[in-house]
Design a protein around this motif. Structure first.
Motif, short mmCIF file in Angstrom:
data_model
loop_
_atom_site.label_atom_id
_atom_site.label_comp_id
_atom_site.label_asym_id
_atom_site.label_seq_id
_atom_site.Cartn_x
_atom_site.Cartn_y
_atom_site.Cartn_z
N ILE A 214 0.87 -1.16 -0.10
CA ILE A 214 -0.16 0.15 0.16
C ILE A 214 0.92 1.09 0.04
N GLY A 215 0.34 2.21 -0.38
CA GLY A 215 1.19 3.51 -0.42
C GLY A 215 0.52 4.80 0.17
N ALA A 216 1.00 5.88 0.12
CA ALA A 216 0.68 7.33 0.13
C ALA A 216 1.28 8.22 -0.70
N THR A 217 0.56 9.31 -1.05
CA THR A 217 0.79 10.18 -2.11
C THR A 217 0.66 11.61 -1.46
N SER A 218 1.69 12.52 -1.68
CA SER A 218 1.47 13.86 -1.35
C SER A 218 1.55 14.62 -2.45
N HIS A 219 0.73 15.52 -2.99
CA HIS A 219 0.48 15.98 -4.23
C HIS A 219 0.02 17.50 -4.04
N TYR A 220 0.34 18.46 -4.98
CA TYR A 220 -0.54 19.86 -4.83
C TYR A 220 -1.93 19.55 -5.41
N ILE A 221 -2.78 20.25 -4.90
CA ILE A 221 -4.23 20.16 -5.30
C ILE A 221 -4.22 20.97 -6.64
N THR A 222 -5.09 20.27 -7.51
CA THR A 222 -5.44 20.71 -8.84
C THR A 222 -6.94 20.71 -8.83
N GLU A 223 -7.42 21.36 -10.26
CA GLU A 223 -8.95 21.06 -10.30
C GLU A 223 -9.36 19.65 -10.33
N GLU A 224 -8.44 18.88 -11.21
CA GLU A 224 -9.04 17.55 -11.16
C GLU A 224 -8.48 16.58 -9.81
N LEU A 225 -9.39 15.86 -9.32
CA LEU A 225 -9.29 15.03 -8.13
C LEU A 225 -8.09 14.28 -8.16
N ASP A 226 -7.32 14.28 -7.22
CA ASP A 226 -6.28 13.44 -7.20
C ASP A 226 -5.13 13.24 -8.22
N ALA A 227 -5.24 14.36 -9.09
CA ALA A 227 -4.40 14.24 -10.22
C ALA A 227 -3.37 15.29 -10.38
N GLY A 228 -3.08 16.14 -9.23
CA GLY A 228 -1.92 17.31 -9.22
C GLY A 228 -0.53 16.69 -9.26
N PRO A 229 0.33 17.63 -9.37
CA PRO A 229 1.57 17.01 -9.28
C PRO A 229 2.04 16.50 -7.98
N ILE A 230 2.72 15.30 -8.26
CA ILE A 230 3.09 14.49 -7.09
C ILE A 230 4.30 15.00 -6.16
N ILE A 231 4.41 15.20 -5.02
CA ILE A 231 5.54 15.61 -4.48
C ILE A 231 6.40 14.48 -3.87
N GLU A 232 5.81 13.47 -3.31
CA GLU A 232 6.31 12.52 -2.61
C GLU A 232 5.45 11.16 -2.62
N GLN A 233 6.03 10.19 -2.49
CA GLN A 233 5.06 8.83 -2.35
C GLN A 233 6.08 8.04 -1.52
N ASP A 234 5.32 7.03 -0.65
CA ASP A 234 5.99 6.12 0.21
C ASP A 234 5.06 4.74 0.27
N VAL A 235 5.65 3.85 0.24
CA VAL A 235 4.81 2.28 0.29
C VAL A 235 5.14 1.58 1.54
N ALA A 236 4.31 0.53 1.84
CA ALA A 236 4.70 -0.43 2.96
C ALA A 236 4.00 -1.72 2.40
N ARG A 237 4.70 -2.76 2.81
CA ARG A 237 4.40 -4.08 2.40
C ARG A 237 3.32 -4.69 3.39
N VAL A 238 2.03 -5.36 2.64
CA VAL A 238 1.12 -5.79 3.33
C VAL A 238 1.06 -7.29 3.00
N SER A 239 -0.04 -8.01 3.63
CA SER A 239 -0.54 -9.37 3.16
C SER A 239 -1.91 -9.64 3.23
N HIS A 240 -2.27 -10.81 3.07
CA HIS A 240 -3.67 -11.26 3.01
C HIS A 240 -4.17 -11.20 4.53
N THR A 241 -3.43 -11.19 5.34
CA THR A 241 -3.69 -11.12 6.78
C THR A 241 -4.11 -9.78 7.53
N TYR A 242 -3.99 -8.71 6.58
CA TYR A 242 -4.43 -7.44 6.96
C TYR A 242 -5.83 -7.12 6.85
N SER A 243 -6.42 -6.87 7.82
CA SER A 243 -7.98 -6.62 7.69
C SER A 243 -7.89 -4.78 7.19
#
Lengths: 282, 282, 282, 282
Positions: A214-243
């Motif tokens: 899974i991941g998270a994304t920080s970006h500048y807000i633009t008119e189009e939802l969740d589509a603005g310029p990406i500043i930073e992203q990071d991720v973490a490993r998950v598995s089938h055991t995660y609720s």
């Protein structure tokens, strides 16, 4: 000692770097950081320079710079006094983890900015603001009051000369007017690895799709939802055991770190935006 | 079109960047990459510049550079013709995974170098060398033959004008003579996250200590074992379920990628060494 | 000594674990691995058990198991003889990096399977197959010959009793018939962090979107393109300095490791599939 | 509904799993989690089981378990009532980042424990404790008062029936008496990737060695400094551009997450310790 940061971008041409560095040397400046990037496809040149001066008249330097360089190379440019701390407004709703994280970093001196106030559409996080002695404005937002709420927000932002806004899990769509006033100056944290899982409930979508990361994304807000310029992203490993609850808990840590990193890049004037993308000079 | 790469380091002083970039502009060069670093504690300045010229006499440029800049700033410097591919010798023993990885990348055009030959103290990997059409020299090493073996190695290296050496899990201590001849030019891969688990059998030590993450480290060989300047490191998560065999298998993937990354940094002249550390200009 | 692996799934009910472990103890088996998972939303129970027996009649054990347990708990189940190596067919086109990686691991004993043959719609990788002494069948695919090509593929797969198929960057859509015959048995490597960048040219899309992290995803092939159950994913950090070529090069390392990991999970019978997702018992 | 967690370890023998799962089924329990591990070298068996009962007399279950299983298999075992929240004491000095992080998670319900008090050898963090309404005891430690300070600490710990202690960057050596009383129950966070950089000032050592990755390690305190069983580790990539201050800032994020993860593993009874290592059942 005066320290300034220059951000420049223009069409790629010969001699820009030599001209700019010579200009700084001619003004008795010492370059302590220089980085540049050329987008070969678009033929655009980007540069970021930090330099120190024993003494400097910002006005004179700025007008000389404009006269000697900006017109010649058709530059778009920004100059920042490194001592000047930008003013950052924080918008929140009910989730507290990003707010705690930002204020913790702020009070330990990690963020070189001022925080004139926090705005929220709910009252829940007022006590946290109080603990850190930051003014808190409760501006509820409903369908019928949306326009007035925005007017209040804008008034506060302008009154305090806010430089940029951080949406620390603010659960409202920001208005077009605000986006236009603060172009590439509203930083959002989205709780997925964009462009996967645009929109609401990304952790539910992630669970349904059975992703292993899974991941998270920080970006500048633009008119189009969740589509603005990406500043930073990071991720973490998950598995089938995660609720779904486990995903949300794990994701919170990502959201905190990704948002904090994006804020620091912005505060330290490391980000340049073009073509809905960012150039980040580490 | 001529493309060159410059590496410079010297005492930090005002005006270096402006002087060097002006020098390149005066020779009608276009800078396509510039990065610099100052070690504030040691007061040392590092810079790496790539520039392009429509036409260029390397000899004239080099002698001008020396005359105008090197003496003035007391620079240590290197200049590379970007078209010239360095010659890389590979030393191996019995493990094949790093060799396969390097030769796979080489044949897909990922490594801009020549590989004049492979040296091994065992015959086991000869067939791999044959498959990739690389000359293979079997030079056995024993206590009594160590000196002769080294003489043979040196002769081959010099005959082929080898620029740098890669120890792709070569299980022998390299002699002082070789280290002196190829200072900061012998790249080793150590199968641990240095400085944890120096020496032999690091996976066994990692298992015993119960670490939750294992690593691999690529570094230049120096006289002191496993203590040379680190070029690249990477890690992977493990758990109590990993047997020694599992650790070794998992580690192999780390070793391959870490060594390949270090080789690419070296080939692309991105590494500068000082104080037993590396500056790597990405 | 006989070693078997059991995979079980059924509606979650009381007493399953006790019944199954008792059954194994009653047959003088020793459990060396047990893991289980309950999907609480769907109320489905999953279990994987490895057990060892001094001597065992597989037929008798299997028929007893069916009689005593399967009917009682309405189980879906699989039993594997741990010594039996599954037969893995590899499909490739022109990219060689995944093929090199798989065959390198295969020849170093990392993959407990047989590779009866490699199929390709191009001749380019024949020499690699030859080097590793694996039969190579060139079956060109064009719009008009697609049906015949598939018939040839199927004939080969059936003739060699192939257990599962690996698409190691095979650049053709696999036919419905093949997917139905080898349900959850065709492993693909997609060069993006799915569900981001479904379809062709994901690296180009990633560059355009300006992501800070790229990924690779290995999944079972289903009718819907790039939407099958995800087995493994991994990511790597990138920046604005990455050209499309750099992304592709960086991505190749991800593709190799992600595909190899997925293959190993499948070979070691660690994967169970349901609801278009995987449960992977590490 | 009663939920219990069982931890068992003993010499590896046939039939343990079947016997234990049968025992639980005989008591009308439903197993919701089972995982086991065998250390093949040492021939030790570990198991962790969570099970639910409609109604259960803990006393009777416990005495039956002892009678039927413990003696037969020579088990070491622990049984936990899942509703019982362990009591966690926090020790701090002047650094606030780990404390903020722990208390933030605590107040958002992420940590299933009670925090009866915080002890510090300095007064600096009292306001944070006050904000979160946790009692704060200032117990200064100097060479001459060390013994009395420890006596005060022990009295508090015993008075509140503390189950385990978290050293959230507590800058004092813990006494042997405390270590003996709370064996494998004192969790420390060390700001390096152990066993690299044991002792004080690990970030300075990391800078000097020029590592490309830094880490943090959470471990149980033992007599030997920084050598206790490792519970969790994590790492972050750094480069030559990082000053000591940058390393410390980056490291703080690692310390917070690694310590929080270790605390959660401990609280959820997922950790078993043997041979100075941990088995962690995720």
């Amino acid at each position: 000692m005066k320290k300034i940061t220059l951000q420049i971008h223009c069409k790629d041409q010969s001699g820009i770097i030599a001209s700019v560095t010579k200009f700084i040397a001619d003004h008795s400046g010492n370059i302590v950081y220089i980085d540049q990037h050329v987008d070969r496809e678009q033929n655009i040149f980007f540069m970021r320079i930090e330099s120190e001066f024993d003494s400097l008249s910002m006005d004179k330097f700025t007008s000389n710079f404009k006269h000697v360089l900006v017109d010649k190379f058709h530059m778009k440019w920004r100059i920042y006094d490194a001592e000047e701390q930008p003013k950052m407004a924080i918008f929140v709703s009910k989730y507290d983890h990003c707010l705690y994280d930002i204020l913790g970093r702020y009070s330990s001196g990690e963020l070189h900015c001022e925080i004139p106030f926090i705005i929220s559409n709910h009252k829940d996080l007022q006590p946290i603001a109080d603990n850190f002695n930051i003014p808190f404005y409760h501006i509820p937002v409903s369908k019928t009051t949306k326009a007035q709420a925005e007017a209040k927000q804008l008034k506060l932002l302008q009154h305090h000369n806010v430089d940029f806004i951080v949406l620390a899990r603010y659960m409202q769509i920001v208005s077009t007017k605000l986006i236009e006033r603060y172009q590439n100056k509203i930083i959002n944290i989205h709780h997925s690895f964009l462009p996967a899982f645009v929109g609401a409930k990304p952790y539910h979508s992630a669970l349904k799709r059975g992703v292993k990361i899974i991941g998270a994304t920080s970006h500048y807000i633009t008119e189009e939802l969740d589509a603005g310029p990406i500043i930073e992203q990071d991720v973490a490993r998950v598995s089938h055991t995660y609720s779904i609850k486990d995903l949300i808990t794990k994701g919170r840590d990502l959201e905190k770190i990704v948002l904090a990193t994006a804020i620091k890049h912005h505060i330290n004037r490391k980000v340049m935006v073009y073509n809905n993308k960012t150039v980040i000079f580490y």
